[in-house]
Design a protein around this motif. Sequence first.
Motif, PDB file in Angstrom:
ATOM      1  N   GLN A   1       0.814  -1.209   0.000  1.00  0.00           N
ATOM      2  CA  GLN A   1       0.000   0.000   0.000  1.00  0.00           C
ATOM      3  C   GLN A   1       0.848   1.260   0.000  1.00  0.00           C
ATOM      4  O   GLN A   1       1.961   1.280   0.517  1.00  0.00           O
ATOM      5  CB  GLN A   1      -0.890   0.023   1.243  1.00  0.00           C
ATOM      6  CG  GLN A   1      -1.884  -1.113   1.277  1.00  0.00           C
ATOM      7  CD  GLN A   1      -2.731  -1.078   2.532  1.00  0.00           C
ATOM      8  OE1 GLN A   1      -2.214  -1.085   3.629  1.00  0.00           O
ATOM      9  NE2 GLN A   1      -4.039  -1.014   2.328  1.00  0.00           N
ATOM     10  N   ARG A   2       0.262   2.282  -0.583  1.00  0.00           N
ATOM     11  CA  ARG A   2       0.726   3.653  -0.437  1.00  0.00           C
ATOM     12  C   ARG A   2      -0.553   4.482  -0.322  1.00  0.00           C
ATOM     13  O   ARG A   2      -1.651   3.981  -0.620  1.00  0.00           O
ATOM     14  CB  ARG A   2       1.644   4.085  -1.580  1.00  0.00           C
ATOM     15  CG  ARG A   2       1.042   4.092  -2.946  1.00  0.00           C
ATOM     16  CD  ARG A   2       2.090   4.487  -3.958  1.00  0.00           C
ATOM     17  NE  ARG A   2       1.509   4.619  -5.275  1.00  0.00           N
ATOM     18  CZ  ARG A   2       2.196   4.612  -6.381  1.00  0.00           C
ATOM     19  NH1 ARG A   2       3.508   4.482  -6.337  1.00  0.00           N
ATOM     20  NH2 ARG A   2       1.604   4.742  -7.543  1.00  0.00           N
ATOM     21  N   PRO A   3      -0.491   5.731   0.096  1.00  0.00           N
ATOM     22  CA  PRO A   3      -1.727   6.474   0.379  1.00  0.00           C
ATOM     23  C   PRO A   3      -2.744   6.490  -0.756  1.00  0.00           C
ATOM     24  O   PRO A   3      -3.939   6.369  -0.516  1.00  0.00           O
ATOM     25  CB  PRO A   3      -1.223   7.886   0.683  1.00  0.00           C
ATOM     26  CG  PRO A   3       0.159   7.678   1.223  1.00  0.00           C
ATOM     27  CD  PRO A   3       0.703   6.492   0.469  1.00  0.00           C
ATOM     28  N   GLU A   4      -2.307   6.588  -1.991  1.00  0.00           N
ATOM     29  CA  GLU A   4      -3.253   6.734  -3.089  1.00  0.00           C
ATOM     30  C   GLU A   4      -3.567   5.440  -3.824  1.00  0.00           C
ATOM     31  O   GLU A   4      -4.409   5.440  -4.735  1.00  0.00           O
ATOM     32  CB  GLU A   4      -2.758   7.793  -4.092  1.00  0.00           C
ATOM     33  CG  GLU A   4      -1.489   7.443  -4.834  1.00  0.00           C
ATOM     34  CD  GLU A   4      -0.175   7.677  -4.098  1.00  0.00           C
ATOM     35  OE1 GLU A   4       0.866   7.491  -4.729  1.00  0.00           O
ATOM     36  OE2 GLU A   4      -0.185   8.037  -2.907  1.00  0.00           O
ATOM     37  N   ALA A   5      -2.932   4.326  -3.464  1.00  0.00           N
ATOM     38  CA  ALA A   5      -3.161   3.086  -4.209  1.00  0.00           C
ATOM     39  C   ALA A   5      -2.696   1.881  -3.412  1.00  0.00           C
ATOM     40  O   ALA A   5      -1.961   2.001  -2.433  1.00  0.00           O
ATOM     41  CB  ALA A   5      -2.423   3.137  -5.539  1.00  0.00           C
ATOM     42  N   SER A   6      -3.152   0.715  -3.863  1.00  0.00           N
ATOM     43  CA  SER A   6      -2.646  -0.536  -3.317  1.00  0.00           C
ATOM     44  C   SER A   6      -2.552  -1.550  -4.456  1.00  0.00           C
ATOM     45  O   SER A   6      -3.259  -1.439  -5.459  1.00  0.00           O
ATOM     46  CB  SER A   6      -3.538  -1.069  -2.199  1.00  0.00           C
ATOM     47  OG  SER A   6      -4.787  -1.470  -2.708  1.00  0.00           O
ATOM     48  N   VAL A   7      -1.650  -2.501  -4.309  1.00  0.00           N
ATOM     49  CA  VAL A   7      -1.487  -3.577  -5.284  1.00  0.00           C
ATOM     50  C   VAL A   7      -1.348  -4.892  -4.529  1.00  0.00           C
ATOM     51  O   VAL A   7      -0.886  -4.916  -3.387  1.00  0.00           O
ATOM     52  CB  VAL A   7      -0.272  -3.367  -6.215  1.00  0.00           C
ATOM     53  CG1 VAL A   7      -0.441  -2.145  -7.083  1.00  0.00           C
ATOM     54  CG2 VAL A   7       1.015  -3.293  -5.424  1.00  0.00           C
ATOM     55  N   ASP A   8      -1.770  -5.965  -5.180  1.00  0.00           N
ATOM     56  CA  ASP A   8      -1.640  -7.295  -4.596  1.00  0.00           C
ATOM     57  C   ASP A   8      -0.551  -8.064  -5.316  1.00  0.00           C
ATOM     58  O   ASP A   8      -0.516  -8.101  -6.549  1.00  0.00           O
ATOM     59  CB  ASP A   8      -2.954  -8.077  -4.716  1.00  0.00           C
ATOM     60  CG  ASP A   8      -4.040  -7.544  -3.806  1.00  0.00           C
ATOM     61  OD1 ASP A   8      -3.696  -6.877  -2.804  1.00  0.00           O
ATOM     62  OD2 ASP A   8      -5.221  -7.796  -4.086  1.00  0.00           O
ATOM     63  N   ALA A   9       0.325  -8.674  -4.548  1.00  0.00           N
ATOM     64  CA  ALA A   9       1.357  -9.547  -5.099  1.00  0.00           C
ATOM     65  C   ALA A   9       0.997 -10.978  -4.728  1.00  0.00           C
ATOM     66  O   ALA A   9       0.709 -11.264  -3.564  1.00  0.00           O
ATOM     67  CB  ALA A   9       2.723  -9.191  -4.515  1.00  0.00           C
ATOM     68  N   GLN A  10       0.967 -11.858  -5.723  1.00  0.00           N
ATOM     69  CA  GLN A  10       0.750 -13.272  -5.441  1.00  0.00           C
ATOM     70  C   GLN A  10       2.112 -13.895  -5.210  1.00  0.00           C
ATOM     71  O   GLN A  10       3.001 -13.811  -6.064  1.00  0.00           O
ATOM     72  CB  GLN A  10       0.035 -13.974  -6.583  1.00  0.00           C
ATOM     73  CG  GLN A  10      -0.192 -15.436  -6.264  1.00  0.00           C
ATOM     74  CD  GLN A  10      -1.088 -16.132  -7.267  1.00  0.00           C
ATOM     75  OE1 GLN A  10      -1.829 -15.502  -7.988  1.00  0.00           O
ATOM     76  NE2 GLN A  10      -1.006 -17.440  -7.289  1.00  0.00           N
ATOM     77  N   VAL A  11       2.273 -14.520  -4.053  1.00  0.00           N
ATOM     78  CA  VAL A  11       3.551 -15.088  -3.650  1.00  0.00           C
ATOM     79  C   VAL A  11       3.389 -16.600  -3.538  1.00  0.00           C
ATOM     80  O   VAL A  11       2.510 -17.074  -2.810  1.00  0.00           O
ATOM     81  CB  VAL A  11       4.017 -14.494  -2.302  1.00  0.00           C
ATOM     82  CG1 VAL A  11       5.357 -15.060  -1.890  1.00  0.00           C
ATOM     83  CG2 VAL A  11       4.064 -12.969  -2.362  1.00  0.00           C
ATOM     84  N   GLU A  12       4.218 -17.346  -4.258  1.00  0.00           N
ATOM     85  CA  GLU A  12       4.218 -18.807  -4.190  1.00  0.00           C
ATOM     86  C   GLU A  12       5.570 -19.245  -3.641  1.00  0.00           C
ATOM     87  O   GLU A  12       6.605 -18.857  -4.178  1.00  0.00           O
ATOM     88  CB  GLU A  12       4.006 -19.419  -5.567  1.00  0.00           C
ATOM     89  CG  GLU A  12       2.698 -19.044  -6.215  1.00  0.00           C
ATOM     90  CD  GLU A  12       2.591 -19.551  -7.646  1.00  0.00           C
ATOM     91  OE1 GLU A  12       3.180 -20.609  -7.957  1.00  0.00           O
ATOM     92  OE2 GLU A  12       1.923 -18.873  -8.440  1.00  0.00           O
ATOM     93  N   ILE A  13       5.543 -20.054  -2.572  1.00  0.00           N
ATOM     94  CA  ILE A  13       6.783 -20.464  -1.934  1.00  0.00           C
ATOM     95  C   ILE A  13       6.857 -21.985  -1.886  1.00  0.00           C
ATOM     96  O   ILE A  13       5.937 -22.638  -1.401  1.00  0.00           O
ATOM     97  CB  ILE A  13       6.888 -19.884  -0.510  1.00  0.00           C
ATOM     98  CG1 ILE A  13       6.859 -18.359  -0.576  1.00  0.00           C
ATOM     99  CG2 ILE A  13       8.155 -20.392   0.183  1.00  0.00           C
ATOM    100  CD1 ILE A  13       6.789 -17.667   0.765  1.00  0.00           C
ATOM    101  N   GLU A  14       7.951 -22.519  -2.409  1.00  0.00           N
ATOM    102  CA  GLU A  14       8.250 -23.942  -2.318  1.00  0.00           C
ATOM    103  C   GLU A  14       9.487 -24.088  -1.447  1.00  0.00           C
ATOM    104  O   GLU A  14      10.493 -23.424  -1.681  1.00  0.00           O
ATOM    105  CB  GLU A  14       8.518 -24.541  -3.696  1.00  0.00           C
ATOM    106  CG  GLU A  14       7.311 -24.611  -4.589  1.00  0.00           C
ATOM    107  CD  GLU A  14       7.621 -25.268  -5.922  1.00  0.00           C
ATOM    108  OE1 GLU A  14       8.653 -25.967  -6.038  1.00  0.00           O
ATOM    109  OE2 GLU A  14       6.827 -25.064  -6.846  1.00  0.00           O
ATOM    110  N   ASN A  15       9.395 -24.948  -0.448  1.00  0.00           N
ATOM    111  CA  ASN A  15      10.507 -25.153   0.465  1.00  0.00           C
ATOM    112  C   ASN A  15      11.141 -26.518   0.241  1.00  0.00           C
ATOM    113  O   ASN A  15      10.450 -27.482  -0.045  1.00  0.00           O
ATOM    114  CB  ASN A  15      10.026 -25.063   1.914  1.00  0.00           C
ATOM    115  CG  ASN A  15       9.538 -23.685   2.275  1.00  0.00           C
ATOM    116  OD1 ASN A  15      10.044 -22.691   1.770  1.00  0.00           O
ATOM    117  ND2 ASN A  15       8.563 -23.605   3.148  1.00  0.00           N
ATOM    118  N   ASP A  16      12.460 -26.566   0.380  1.00  0.00           N
ATOM    119  CA  ASP A  16      13.139 -27.851   0.469  1.00  0.00           C
ATOM    120  C   ASP A  16      13.989 -27.800   1.736  1.00  0.00           C
ATOM    121  O   ASP A  16      13.821 -26.895   2.558  1.00  0.00           O
ATOM    122  CB  ASP A  16      13.946 -28.168  -0.798  1.00  0.00           C
ATOM    123  CG  ASP A  16      15.068 -27.175  -1.083  1.00  0.00           C
ATOM    124  OD1 ASP A  16      15.584 -26.543  -0.135  1.00  0.00           O
ATOM    125  OD2 ASP A  16      15.445 -27.044  -2.261  1.00  0.00           O
ATOM    126  N   ALA A  17      14.870 -28.721   1.901  1.00  0.00           N
ATOM    127  CA  ALA A  17      15.637 -28.796   3.146  1.00  0.00           C
ATOM    128  C   ALA A  17      16.545 -27.591   3.372  1.00  0.00           C
ATOM    129  O   ALA A  17      16.824 -27.232   4.518  1.00  0.00           O
ATOM    130  CB  ALA A  17      16.472 -30.076   3.166  1.00  0.00           C
TER     131      ALA A  17
END
Length: 169
Positions: free
Chosen positions: A29-45
């Motif tokens: 977010q910022r005062p005049e706008a917002s954006v959505d980020a899609q985050v995909e996380i794959e974990n290994d050891a």
Amino acid sequence: MSEFQISLHQIMLLHSTLDKGGTAICKLQRPEASVDAQVEIENDATHHRIKVTLGPLCSSLTLPRALSTKCQSLRDFLQDLANGRADSAAQSEEALALMEAQASVEKVLQTGQIAYVIATVSRQLPLGAVVTNEKGDVCVAVTGADKVQLAAAVRAKLKPGPDGLGNCA
């Protein structure tokens, strides 16, 4: 104009998703706008492999699991991407495709083999892989249209034939 920021609540969500893996939508977010980020996380050891989609931008990041500042690094990466600092945050679609192809090819390797995945100049077969043994002898050299086809070609060539070729151990 102020910059996009991630709230504490969203940082906590990112931290949880880093630990467990999976997907999350992170609002910047910022005062005049917002954006959505899609985050995909794959974990290994040992690593977190992170793919971020923010509007038309697609980028990726790999962080060591043992890194104590990994959540802050992910936050900074997302904010850089949202604020147009693409040179510090975004990787090209080609780089992302190469990383995914590398991971796919590594799944079919035999012990002691090393894969090198590259972009080719062919539009029909844009990915290439060379597999060597620990001594540096070339075991396989193939091209493919995508990561699945590339990994399948490596797997097929690594199977020893009647003359014993392919199993470069």
